[in-house]
Design a protein around this motif. Structure first.
Motif, PDB file in Angstrom:
ATOM      1  N   UNK A 176       0.833  -1.207   0.000  1.00  6.20           N
ATOM      2  CA  UNK A 176       0.000   0.000   0.000  1.00  6.20           C
ATOM      3  C   UNK A 176       0.867   1.256   0.000  1.00  6.20           C
ATOM      4  N   UNK A 177       1.926   1.243   0.800  1.00  5.14           N
ATOM      5  CA  UNK A 177       2.835   2.392   0.861  1.00  5.14           C
ATOM      6  C   UNK A 177       3.461   2.661  -0.503  1.00  5.14           C
ATOM      7  N   UNK A 178       3.965   1.602  -1.138  1.00  8.76           N
ATOM      8  CA  UNK A 178       4.625   1.767  -2.431  1.00  8.76           C
ATOM      9  C   UNK A 178       3.638   2.218  -3.502  1.00  8.76           C
ATOM     10  N   UNK A 179       2.453   1.613  -3.526  1.00  3.97           N
ATOM     11  CA  UNK A 179       1.449   1.985  -4.524  1.00  3.97           C
ATOM     12  C   UNK A 179       1.017   3.446  -4.361  1.00  3.97           C
ATOM     13  N   UNK A 180       0.714   3.837  -3.128  1.00  5.80           N
ATOM     14  CA  UNK A 180       0.258   5.212  -2.891  1.00  5.80           C
ATOM     15  C   UNK A 180       1.357   6.230  -3.172  1.00  5.80           C
TER      16      UNK A 180
END
Length: 319
Positions: free
Chosen positions: A303-307
């Motif tokens: 989620x961190x990388x995608x956002x």
């Protein structure tokens, strides 16, 4: 509904502080004073656009080296989040003046203003760099809050940012011991996550470099990273929990660079990534067990990388 509280966030336009201001405003019962160098600067526009900012956010023009300007922002606040700190973008030619003095003197000015204003609690952002430069720490043990970076080694290696964070945090606890001011520190690892503005901060550049394709080979080191939104959550937990005290390491599970890039490849296959990795024998890890006892939870790294990437794309930072 909790009673309205006025709190101050220093360096409000920065990467961590911006997310923290957003979190505080989302709670509804915080009125926020943000210190910035220039309230009219366009780089602070994202703060004014936040939900609740019109009614509950004031931006103060503050130079942390000018005590009177700090005191005017802090007066009348119940809590203060000291987030501002100089992060040199290149090797400093005059580290004592450019990095160390602003970090230490700025911190002491904030703490003195808090003491004079009878602030109930100060939560200060430090860093794991004030924890992990410790050759005496057992090699197979994750660093915890008992470890402090060796100032002499930081000086010898010319790691001025590391030294500035270590000195500022030590000075904060010395001030607390002397005055009784309630101070809690949060020590994040490498902070990544979505941007709220088009300015790319130092830690986000590390992640962005994996997309450029100009380095076919990168070191496959173990990265200690944490989502900027999880850091904001940690700051608020440390402020609101009466039992919180001392230092708190703020770090997610360490991840190899190759694993990060594989996640990014699966989400965004069209970018050019490094093709090969050189293994690095380096495995410093940091334990967030103490912070997790305050019911701190983490977002998944995916989620961190995608956002993060979605924000880079939204701002035109990635084509």
């Amino acid at each position: 509904m909790a009673a309205r509280q006025t709190v101050c966030v220093t360096g409000a336009g920065g990467f961590i502080a911006s997310w923290h201001v957003k979190l505080l405003l989302s709670r509804g019962h915080y009125a926020v004073r943000g210190t910035v160098r220039d309230p009219g600067d366009g780089k602070n526009a994202h703060l004014k656009a936040l939900e609740g900012a019109g009614e509950r956010l004031q931006l103060f023009k503050v130079d942390l080296l000018d005590y009177d300007s700090v005191a005017s922002a802090v007066a009348g606040c119940e809590g203060v989040f000291h987030v501002a700190s100089p992060v040199p973008s290149s090797r400093s030619t005059n580290p004592e003046v450019e990095v160390i003095a602003p970090a230490v003197t700025g911190t002491l000015n904030v703490l003195k203003a808090c003491y004079e204003a009878k602030v109930k609690r100060v939560v200060m952002v430090s860093s794991v760099v004030s924890v992990g430069v410790n050759p005496n720490w057992p090699k197979d043990k994750a660093f915890n809050e008992d470890s402090w970076s060796d100032e002499d080694i930081c000086r010898k290696n010319q790691d001025w940012y590391y030294l500035s964070k270590t000195l500022a945090e030590r000075e904060a606890f010395a001030y607390a011991a002397k005055t009784g001011l309630d101070i809690v520190t949060i020590c994040p690892s490498l902070v990544i996550g979505p941007l709220m503005q088009s300015i790319v901060n130092a830690s986000s550049k590390i992640l962005l470099n994996y997309f450029k394709g100009d380095r076919e080979t990168v070191e496959n080191r173990l990265r200690n990273v944490v989502d900027v939104r999880d850091v904001a959550d940690a700051l608020l937990l440390a402020y609101e929990n009466p039992e919180a005290s001392g230092r708190y390491i703020c770090n997610s599970a360490p991840i190899k660079v190759s694993d990060m890039i594989n996640i990014l490849k699966s989400l965004y296959p069209t970018y050019t990534y490094p093709r090969s990795f050189v293994e690095v024998e380096e495995s410093s890890t940091y334990s967030s067990d103490k912070l997790q006892k305050l019911a701190w939870t983490l977002r998944p790294i995916e989620e961190t990388l995608r956002d993060s990437v979605e924000s880079y794309r939204a701002f035109g930072i990635l084509d």
